[in-house]
Motif scaffolding. Structure first.
Motif, mmCIF file in Angstrom:
data_model
loop_
_atom_site.group_PDB
_atom_site.id
_atom_site.type_symbol
_atom_site.label_atom_id
_atom_site.label_comp_id
_atom_site.label_asym_id
_atom_site.label_seq_id
_atom_site.Cartn_x
_atom_site.Cartn_y
_atom_site.Cartn_z
ATOM 1 N N PRO A 541 0.827 -1.222 0.000
ATOM 2 C CA PRO A 541 0.000 0.000 0.000
ATOM 3 C C PRO A 541 0.855 1.264 0.000
ATOM 4 C CG PRO A 541 -0.867 -1.583 1.584
ATOM 5 C CD PRO A 541 0.447 -2.120 1.117
ATOM 6 N N SER A 544 2.212 1.740 -3.456
ATOM 7 C CA SER A 544 1.137 2.188 -4.345
ATOM 8 C C SER A 544 0.888 3.684 -4.179
ATOM 9 C CB SER A 544 -0.136 1.399 -4.038
ATOM 10 O OG SER A 544 -1.226 1.890 -4.787
ATOM 11 N N HIS A 589 -5.830 1.308 -6.200
ATOM 12 C CA HIS A 589 -5.346 1.294 -4.813
ATOM 13 C C HIS A 589 -6.490 0.983 -3.849
ATOM 14 C CE1 HIS A 589 -2.761 2.514 -1.386
ATOM 15 N NE2 HIS A 589 -3.937 2.846 -0.855
ATOM 16 N N TYR A 593 -6.001 -2.157 -1.764
ATOM 17 C CA TYR A 593 -5.457 -1.846 -0.441
ATOM 18 C C TYR A 593 -6.362 -0.923 0.383
ATOM 19 C CZ TYR A 593 -1.461 -3.237 -3.309
ATOM 20 O OH TYR A 593 -0.625 -3.889 -4.178
ATOM 21 N N ARG A 596 -6.758 -1.102 4.240
ATOM 22 C CA ARG A 596 -5.658 -0.734 5.139
ATOM 23 C C ARG A 596 -5.825 0.705 5.568
ATOM 24 N NH1 ARG A 596 -0.806 -3.752 6.431
ATOM 25 N NH2 ARG A 596 -2.616 -4.581 7.525
ATOM 26 N N LEU A 615 -7.786 8.413 1.266
ATOM 27 C CA LEU A 615 -6.629 8.253 0.390
ATOM 28 C C LEU A 615 -6.129 9.599 -0.107
ATOM 29 C CD1 LEU A 615 -4.619 6.538 -1.147
ATOM 30 C CD2 LEU A 615 -6.360 6.152 -2.912
#
Length: 885
Positions: A541, A544, A589, A593, A596, A615
């Motif tokens: 992650p 990314s 992403h 992920y 997370r 994000l």
């Protein structure tokens, strides 16, 4: 010589006192009064007392025609005592008044204040203390003594006393009660002593002391100090000193006996070394005359004179050990930090029960015995003030199923993430060749089982991740959940087995190093050996996010758009074809992920799929740091281990060298698989979140809930009972409202200690308990030491982080935290160093710190309290040393 008194003499003298020359009969005056007489004859300073014996009360009941059996039949438990008190005073007041006045005039003419306590015939025995079951009264005036005697006697029929008898199997009839009236000592300091540690069942003495009268210590209403005393030498083995801010003394309010009052903060111990020695000598005297371990109440008056108020046997260890529960969150707090919702706890409890039960069955091949011990697995974790704790008592009981594991206590402690298990009464285990053979078999085929886990999990996850749960009814979602649960429970024991092999291999490595002459230097290389394990999902992650940042930096126009608010930027990114590649990377992403996040195992925590702005905030913070973060290349064993290091550890013995290399590879692979399996857990929890949010949406539409996310304030069983038609109530809006208020209150309250010990049912008010134990940390020290986890040195500004946030700027600072979870990786990647109060060499913080090449130190007690925020700090990840100014 004293002769036993006749029945006639007893009837003529229904009051027994401390001045009586003959030993009292416990069957008449109770064990408490009988023990006071024995203490006096030992030369102990016991405040003067007299006792109204059980024959007196029996005579009053007979003359007043008070039939207790009929009272119980006619009245609810909560009112029996009240009715009894009314009848006792209306008919027996004159008798009690005559007896009390005669005794006061004879022996207590100059005393104005008294204590009134029960001395039931069944009380203070080896098997039942009745502690706190009957009412006691302090600072009682002469004119109120008769009323308090009656109230004390009536409390033997209180609901709690009756329930206590029922729980202990002690019959209420024949009803026998006696009451002690004693000179009141307005003590300066007081407390209790156990002549055997009642928790660890060891021979050391335990002294608890506080300011004021002893009731404040017994009821846990004032701050106390605890001293562990060596029973042979009298030396203080260890002590726990708290800041004392209150004492219990006589109340100014005429309607109250005692009151807790504020005093000037007192940080030095309650007891001086001389006073501890006085108590030690007293204990030795009592031990010489009394059989078995004793629970002693004592008090020092303002002149420094020691008074003994009572002694009674510590109730049977066989009984008490079953009632003692040790709670600890040193390890589990990394997964469930802070306050959690009822749904998260109920789901986690169910996971621990089923996964650990299946794991033990796999490792013992003894399903029948495991199933018989289901209650152990049902309560592996507890819910204390909204926080999740391990039930260590049950964990060690569970581990004992496999003697091969239970024999190595150091490894077991590391597995649970705790330093000390001395408070836990661990079951004795016998040698079992089957347990060793089973472990060996699992170890040999661990590679096969790991591949099987990843293959099965990928199949489950890919199928469920593509499901639109909002399109399903609650009943269909329940079926989906149960099917997914069964599939995951089938494979999840493999993750526990991986942890077991990793931890035991690490312990073996530690012992291997400790046998070398250069263990200090070689152990430093162990930290290098554990780094760069390669192909870890936990860091993907981060990579990314860095790739997305690079794409944005290559698009100057897009960088400017970051000045827009999160939602506008996201909409612009989605609608502008020029930035389609960046938007696709953004979606990828989130898809791969997005689960997370901070506090990712708490079901109430939103994922990036629920809130994509999380994000954006992570990316914005990363871009604002300026310099591009890059990872160190993954290494191989030979990158970090030179031949000289191997010679230092294994010498010239080729077999030892071979063993050394194999062990290192096992540990490094185990670490990588541990992190990858944890990321699989994160993804599984992400699916669970989506399912329950969809159920919450349906419940909200039906009208069961005010909001969709109110679902998190119900337990899993409550939710499923609604779906399955087995709910006994549908007033869930009211339930949610109450639990939300409690959740907010718990979040604002002080953090409880990592270790708590309870007796009996988990019903006490823990908040009151640990509020009084809160200590004030004075920042006089400028250095600390913890467990070195990732080598290297770093200096910079300390940044205390109590609540993680994607917008938080850590760039170039030393991150100081109480604990971290996997979602902290987005903060950790920009830190110059890591210092954490919890954790171990194999905790997530340590693993990620090593993979990022950041100096890391864990298990630093009170780091967030002692290290000033913003101070200049130096850390050494090789030695665990921390200094600041």
């Amino acid at each position: 010589m004293c002769e036993n008194p006749s029945l006639v003499e007893i009837q003529l003298n229904p009051v027994f006192s401390s001045s009586s020359s003959c030993a009292p009969d416990p069957e008449l005056v109770g064990n408490k009064a009988a023990n006071l007489w024995r203490l006096s004859r030992l030369g102990m300073c016991v405040p003067r007392w007299f006792v109204i014996d059980q024959n007196t009360f029996a005579d009053i009941l007979g003359r007043c025609h008070i039939n207790i059996k009929k009272l119980i039949a006619r009245h609810a438990n909560g009112h029996v005592g009240e009715v009894f008190l009314e009848k006792l005073l209306s008919c027996g007041r004159q008798t009690l008044n005559t007896l009390v006045r005669k005794q006061l005039d004879a022996d207590f003419s100059h005393i104005s204040l008294f204590s009134v306590r029960s001395s039931g015939i069944d009380e203070d025995s080896k098997h039942a203390s009745f502690a706190g079951m009957m009412d006691s009264y302090l600072f009682v005036n002469r004119g109120d003594i008769v009323d308090k005697i009656a109230e004390c006697a009536a409390s033997a029929l209180s609901e709690r006393a009756i329930l206590y008898r029922h729980a202990r199997g002690i019959p209420l009839f024949p009803f026998r009660i006696a009451v002690i009236v004693q000179e009141m000592i307005d003590s300066r300091k007081a407390g209790i002593i156990f002549t055997r540690n009642p928790v660890s069942n060891t021979s050391d003495y335990l002294i608890s002391a506080g300011f004021g009268v002893g009731e404040g210590v017994v009821s846990n209403r004032v701050e106390t100090d605890t001293f562990w005393i060596d029973s042979k030498s009298g030396e203080v083995i260890r002590s726990r000193i708290h800041t004392k801010k209150t004492k219990m003394s006589m109340a100014e309010d005429l309607h109250e006996n005692t009151a807790v009052t504020a005093i000037k903060a007192f940080n030095t111990p309650v007891l001086t070394s001389d006073e501890i020695q006085i108590l030690f000598k007293m204990i030795k005297t009592i031990e010489s005359d009394f059989d078995g371990p004793q629970d002693i109440e004592w008090a020092f008056d303002p002149s420094g004179m020691l008074h003994l108020l009572q002694t009674r046997p510590i109730t049977s260890q066989a009984i008490d050990s079953e009632d003692v529960t040790v709670w600890d969150n040193s390890n589990i707090v990394e997964s469930y930090p802070g306050v959690t919702t009822p749904l998260t706890f109920s789901f986690a409890r169910n996971v621990y029960e089923n996964v650990m039960k299946r794991t033990v069955i796999r490792l013992t091949l003894n399903r029948k015995s495991v199933e018989k011990s289901s209650p152990i697995f049902e309560t592996l974790i507890g819910y204390i003030d909204g926080r999740i704790y391990y039930n260590l008592t049950n964990w060690y009981s569970m581990v004992s199923f496999n003697p091969a594991l239970a024999k190595d206590k150091t490894a077991c402690n590391r597995m649970l993430g705790i330093e000390d298990n001395s408070a836990v009464i661990t079951p004795k285990v016998k040698m079992s060749y089957i347990s060793y053979a089973t472990l060996f078999w699992k170890f040999i085929f661990k590679g096969y089982y790991r591949r099987y886990f990843y293959r099965r999990f990928k199949k489950i996850y890919v199928h469920k991740a593509a499901t639109d749960f909002d399109a399903y009814s609650p009943k269909a979602l329940y079926a989906i959940f149960k099917n997914m649960e069964a599939d995951l429970f089938h494979i999840w024991p493999i993750t526990i087995e991986n942890d077991i092999f990793l931890i035991f291999a690490y312990e073996l490595m530690n012992r291997f190093f400790n046998k070398t002459a250069l263990s200090g230097r070689v152990k430093n290389h162990l930290l290098h050996l554990l780094s760069f394990t390669g192909n870890m999902e936990s860091l993907k992650p981060v990579q990314s996010v860095l790739n997305i940042c690079k794409m944005i930096q290559d698009s100057p126009g897009l960088t400017v758009l970051f000045n827009l608010d999160d939602k506008k930027f996201l909409r612009y990114l989605r609608e502008t074809s020029e930035y389609r590649e960046v938007y696709d990377a953004f979606l990828t992403h989130i898809q791969k992920y997005g689960d997370r996040t901070f506090h990712e195992l708490k079901l109430e925590t939103k994922t990036m799929s629920d809130d994509p702005t999380i994000l954006i905030r992570v990316i914005r913070r990363e871009l604002s740091c300026g310099n591009q973060l890059s990872f160190k290349s993954e290494g191989s064993l030979n990158d970090h281990v030179h031949e000289t290091d191997i010679e230092s550890a294994a010498g010239d013995n080729p077999l030892k060298r071979f063993f050394f290399r194999i062990l290192v590879k096992i540990i490094r692979k185990g670490i990588a698989h541990r992190e990858n399996m944890r990321f699989a857990r994160t993804r599984a929890y992400g699916l669970v979140k989506r399912i329950f949010r969809s159920i919450g949406r349906s419940f909200h539409q039906i009208g069961f809930l005010e909001q969709r996310d109110d679902i998190f304030f119900l337990t899993m069983n409550e939710i499923f009972s609604i779906i399955n038609g087995s709910a006994v109530s549908f007033d869930f809006k009211h339930t949610v409202c109450i639990r939300k208020q409690r959740y907010l209150r718990q979040g604002q309250s002080p953090t409880p200690p990592s270790r708590l010990i309870t007796r009996g049912m988990n019903t006490m008010d823990f908040q009151d308990s640990y509020n009084l134990q809160t200590t004030t940390i004075e920042n006089k020290v400028t250095n600390l030491r913890g467990i070195a986890c990732s080598p290297g040195r770093a200096s910079g500004q300390a940044r205390i982080v109590r609540t993680p946030d994607p917008d938080l700027r850590i760039d170039g600072k030393i991150l100081i935290a109480e604990m971290t979870d996997p979602g902290w990786v987005f903060l950790m990647m920009r830190a110059k160093g890591l210092v954490v109060e919890r954790g171990s060499v194999l905790s997530h913080t340590a693993i990620i710190g090593r993979e990022l090449g950041i100096p890391t130190i864990v298990a630093v007690k009170d780091a967030t309290k002692r290290i000033p925020d913003g101070s200049e700090i130096f850390i050494d990840g090789s030695t665990g040393e921390i200094r600041w100014q």
